[in-house]
Enzyme design. Structure first.
Site, mmCIF file in Angstrom:
data_model
loop_
_atom_site.group_PDB
_atom_site.id
_atom_site.type_symbol
_atom_site.label_atom_id
_atom_site.label_comp_id
_atom_site.label_asym_id
_atom_site.label_seq_id
_atom_site.Cartn_x
_atom_site.Cartn_y
_atom_site.Cartn_z
ATOM 1 N N MET A 13 -27.818 39.211 -4.301
ATOM 2 C CA MET A 13 -26.704 39.459 -3.439
ATOM 3 C C MET A 13 -25.863 39.982 -4.725
ATOM 4 S SD MET A 13 -26.155 36.086 -1.083
ATOM 5 C CE MET A 13 -26.146 34.934 -2.654
ATOM 6 N N ASP A 14 -25.903 41.293 -4.695
ATOM 7 C CA ASP A 14 -25.113 41.981 -5.828
ATOM 8 C C ASP A 14 -24.095 43.018 -5.115
ATOM 9 O OD1 ASP A 14 -24.022 43.004 -8.092
ATOM 10 O OD2 ASP A 14 -25.783 44.173 -8.798
ATOM 11 N N GLY A 15 -22.835 43.080 -5.498
ATOM 12 C CA GLY A 15 -21.723 44.215 -5.155
ATOM 13 C C GLY A 15 -20.479 43.661 -4.438
ATOM 14 N N ARG B 32 -32.632 43.666 -3.586
ATOM 15 C CA ARG B 32 -31.316 43.766 -4.402
ATOM 16 C C ARG B 32 -30.478 44.850 -3.966
ATOM 17 N NH1 ARG B 32 -30.056 42.644 -10.431
ATOM 18 N NH2 ARG B 32 -27.791 42.825 -10.507
ATOM 19 N N THR B 33 -29.221 44.174 -3.786
ATOM 20 C CA THR B 33 -28.092 45.225 -3.123
ATOM 21 C C THR B 33 -27.684 45.874 -4.269
ATOM 22 O OG1 THR B 33 -26.695 43.525 -2.811
ATOM 23 C CG2 THR B 33 -28.043 44.385 -0.943
#
Length: 263
Positions: A39-41, A225-226
């Site tokens: 959970m990136d961003g 992956r975001t």
């Protein structure tokens, strides 16, 4: 984040008739068994939206709970989320505390959802790094949902794959030492030869894999992956050698049902 608002909003997503109809159609085709997400961003999302510090993590927690609902309705059996890496303890104390507070809120929501839906919740990682209250809440939730098997949610917290491997090797060594010290010696007369004895004391692949934090799930079919990033960031390297890797340009709080469908 207000807990009642948090819970009400999550449960409202559960009742979307249109989404359920779409998922009924999709279930006719092949559905992955296990989806893992990095959970990136969250912070980039908050900065881009000119939100206050920490608001991105609020939105990210909501996005995770919504994704859990989507996967449940779609028929995915396992979902694993990289919620907090060991390296994340290097961030500002206020941010770490914000994430821990959200983790506790998510536990409350998942516990309430589990009363109505057969969801098993696991927490994978070095839980000893959590404070006593959070650690006890995590273990309580795992115990309360342990008998469920239809849908399994694994939250990786205080986790990194290198630590997972080291932990597994240490546990395997302890098991072999115990066998050698307390069980093996009592069967000395039953040994056929030294070669078989040596083999029993060797650490094998099956020993490593059964003692990993992530032994509670099969290997992921898909790792998402975001944030338009393409790194694994010390997440499930051992388990994803045969997984499909998907990098999405959207930031995590903006992930939605159609992103899941497209993957």
């Amino acid at each position: 984040m207000d807990k009642e608002y948090f819970l009400t909003k999550v449960l409202s997503y559960w009742s979307s008739l249109i989404r359920k109809v779409v998922f009924c159609v999709l279930r006719v085709g092949p559905i992955p068994t296990h989806i893992a997400v990095i959970m990136d961003g969250n912070r980039r999302y908050a900065k881009r939206k000119l939100l206050e510090e920490g608001a991105g993590h609020d939105a990210g927690a909501m996005a995770l709970l919504n994704l859990i609902i989507y996967c449940y309705e779609l028929g995915v059996k396992y979902i694993t989320a990289y919620a907090f890496a060991i390296d994340n303890f290097r961030r500002k104390p206020s941010e770490v505390q914000k994430i821990m507070d959200l983790l506790k809120e998510c536990m409350t929501v998942l516990a309430k959802i589990a009363k109505h839906h057969p969801i098993k919740v696991n927490f994978a990682g070095n839980l000893e790094l959590l404070n006593a209250e959070l650690r006890d809440e995590a273990r309580k939730l795992m115990g309360a949902t342990a008998e469920y098997s239809k849908f399994v949610v694994t939250i990786c917290v205080c986790y990194c794959c290198t630590d997972d491997i080291v932990h597994s090797v240490e546990e395997s060594c302890r098991e072999k030492h115990y066998y050698h010290s307390y069980i093996g010696d009592s069967h000395d007369d039953d040994k056929d030869d030294d070669d078989k004895d040596d083999e029993r004391h060797m650490i094998k692949l099956v020993d490593i894999e059964k003692n990993m934090y992530m032994a509670v799930t099969p290997d992921p079919d898909i790792l998402i992956r975001t944030g338009d990033e393409h790194r694994l960031s010390n997440f499930l390297q051992w388990q994803t050698c045969h997984s499909l890797l998907a990098s999405l340009s959207t930031d995590w709080p903006e992930i939605g049902v159609w992103h899941l469908v497209k993957v």
